[in-house]
Design a protein around this motif. Structure first.
Motif, PDB file in Angstrom:
ATOM      1  N   ARG A 186      -7.402  35.499 -13.233  1.00  0.00           N
ATOM      2  CA  ARG A 186      -6.088  36.037 -12.853  1.00  0.00           C
ATOM      3  C   ARG A 186      -6.010  37.524 -13.176  1.00  0.00           C
ATOM      4  O   ARG A 186      -5.502  38.306 -12.382  1.00  0.00           O
ATOM      5  CB  ARG A 186      -4.970  35.298 -13.585  1.00  0.00           C
ATOM      6  CG  ARG A 186      -4.612  33.978 -12.982  1.00  0.00           C
ATOM      7  CD  ARG A 186      -3.517  33.332 -13.794  1.00  0.00           C
ATOM      8  NE  ARG A 186      -2.899  32.246 -13.070  1.00  0.00           N
ATOM      9  CZ  ARG A 186      -2.027  31.411 -13.604  1.00  0.00           C
ATOM     10  NH1 ARG A 186      -1.679  31.540 -14.876  1.00  0.00           N
ATOM     11  NH2 ARG A 186      -1.499  30.451 -12.884  1.00  0.00           N
ATOM     12  N   ILE A 196      -2.124  25.292 -14.381  1.00  0.00           N
ATOM     13  CA  ILE A 196      -1.103  26.313 -14.645  1.00  0.00           C
ATOM     14  C   ILE A 196      -0.441  26.057 -15.995  1.00  0.00           C
ATOM     15  O   ILE A 196      -0.172  26.994 -16.749  1.00  0.00           O
ATOM     16  CB  ILE A 196      -0.075  26.359 -13.500  1.00  0.00           C
ATOM     17  CG1 ILE A 196      -0.741  26.919 -12.231  1.00  0.00           C
ATOM     18  CG2 ILE A 196       1.141  27.202 -13.882  1.00  0.00           C
ATOM     19  CD1 ILE A 196       0.106  26.810 -10.981  1.00  0.00           C
ATOM     20  N   LEU A 252      -9.429  30.712 -15.996  1.00  0.00           N
ATOM     21  CA  LEU A 252      -8.268  31.004 -15.165  1.00  0.00           C
ATOM     22  C   LEU A 252      -7.558  32.267 -15.651  1.00  0.00           C
ATOM     23  O   LEU A 252      -7.173  33.124 -14.852  1.00  0.00           O
ATOM     24  CB  LEU A 252      -7.304  29.816 -15.137  1.00  0.00           C
ATOM     25  CG  LEU A 252      -6.058  29.970 -14.259  1.00  0.00           C
ATOM     26  CD1 LEU A 252      -6.417  30.339 -12.825  1.00  0.00           C
ATOM     27  CD2 LEU A 252      -5.228  28.697 -14.287  1.00  0.00           C
ATOM     28  N   LEU A 255      -2.966  29.483  -7.684  1.00  0.00           N
ATOM     29  CA  LEU A 255      -3.429  29.796  -9.039  1.00  0.00           C
ATOM     30  C   LEU A 255      -3.410  31.298  -9.332  1.00  0.00           C
ATOM     31  O   LEU A 255      -3.587  31.700 -10.477  1.00  0.00           O
ATOM     32  CB  LEU A 255      -4.842  29.246  -9.257  1.00  0.00           C
ATOM     33  CG  LEU A 255      -4.973  27.731  -9.329  1.00  0.00           C
ATOM     34  CD1 LEU A 255      -6.437  27.325  -9.431  1.00  0.00           C
ATOM     35  CD2 LEU A 255      -4.165  27.163 -10.493  1.00  0.00           C
ATOM     36  N   PRO A 315      -3.601  26.926 -18.931  1.00  0.00           N
ATOM     37  CA  PRO A 315      -4.689  27.644 -18.250  1.00  0.00           C
ATOM     38  C   PRO A 315      -5.963  27.730 -19.095  1.00  0.00           C
ATOM     39  O   PRO A 315      -5.919  28.180 -20.238  1.00  0.00           O
ATOM     40  CB  PRO A 315      -4.123  29.044 -18.018  1.00  0.00           C
ATOM     41  CG  PRO A 315      -2.730  29.046 -18.519  1.00  0.00           C
ATOM     42  CD  PRO A 315      -2.458  27.762 -19.216  1.00  0.00           C
TER      43      PRO A 315
END
Length: 116
Positions: free
Chosen positions: A100, A89, A96, A64, A92
C-alpha cells in the motif's frame, strides 16, 4: 447487425470474475445492447458477484489499495471474495502494509509528474 464482444471482454467491462458468472454468460457473445441492459438493470447473479465476488485481480488490487504487481509479489494469484478481502483489510499482513505504501508513492509521483 449489432456488434458483439467476447464474454471475457464483457466481464472486464462489468468488473466481474468470468469463471464465477453463469454458463450462459460465459459461453455466448454479448452485444453492446445486452451489456448496457446488464448495467442498467443487473440480474441477481450480477448483483451478488459485484457485492461478494470472487473478484478479478484488478478489483482485488483496487479494493486493497495496491497494484496488480503488488498482489503478484505477495503471491496472491487467485481471485478473492469479499470476506477474504475484508479479513486482509481488518488485519493487514506486513506485505499489504508495504505494498500500500509503495502504491501510494507511485500514485503520488505520477500525480506530481502530471502536474508539471
Amino acid at each position: 447487425m449489432s456488434q458483439t464482444m467476447k464474454p471475457v471482454t464483457a466481464a472486464a467491462k462489468l468488473g466481474i470474475y468470468l469463471p464465477a458468472a453463469p454458463e450462459e454468460f460465459r459461453t455466448s457473445p454479448i452485444t453492446r445492447a445486452e451489456l448496457d441492459a446488464l448495467r442498467a438493470d443487473p440480474p441477481q447473479w450480477l448483483i451478488e458477484l459485484r457485492r461478494n465476488g470472487p473478484f478479478p485481480r484488478e478489483v482485488v488490487a483496487q479494493k486493497l489499495g495496491v497494484s496488480r504487481s503488488g498482489l503478484a509479489r505477495a503471491g496472491i494469484t487467485e481471485p478473492l471474495d469479499a470476506d477474504q478481502i475484508g479479513a486482509l483489510i481488518a488485519e493487514p499482513p506486513e506485505w499489504l502494509v508495504r505494498e500500500r505504501e509503495s502504491y501510494r508513492e507511485v500514485v503520488a509521483e505520477k500525480a506530481r509528474q502530471n502536474a508539471r
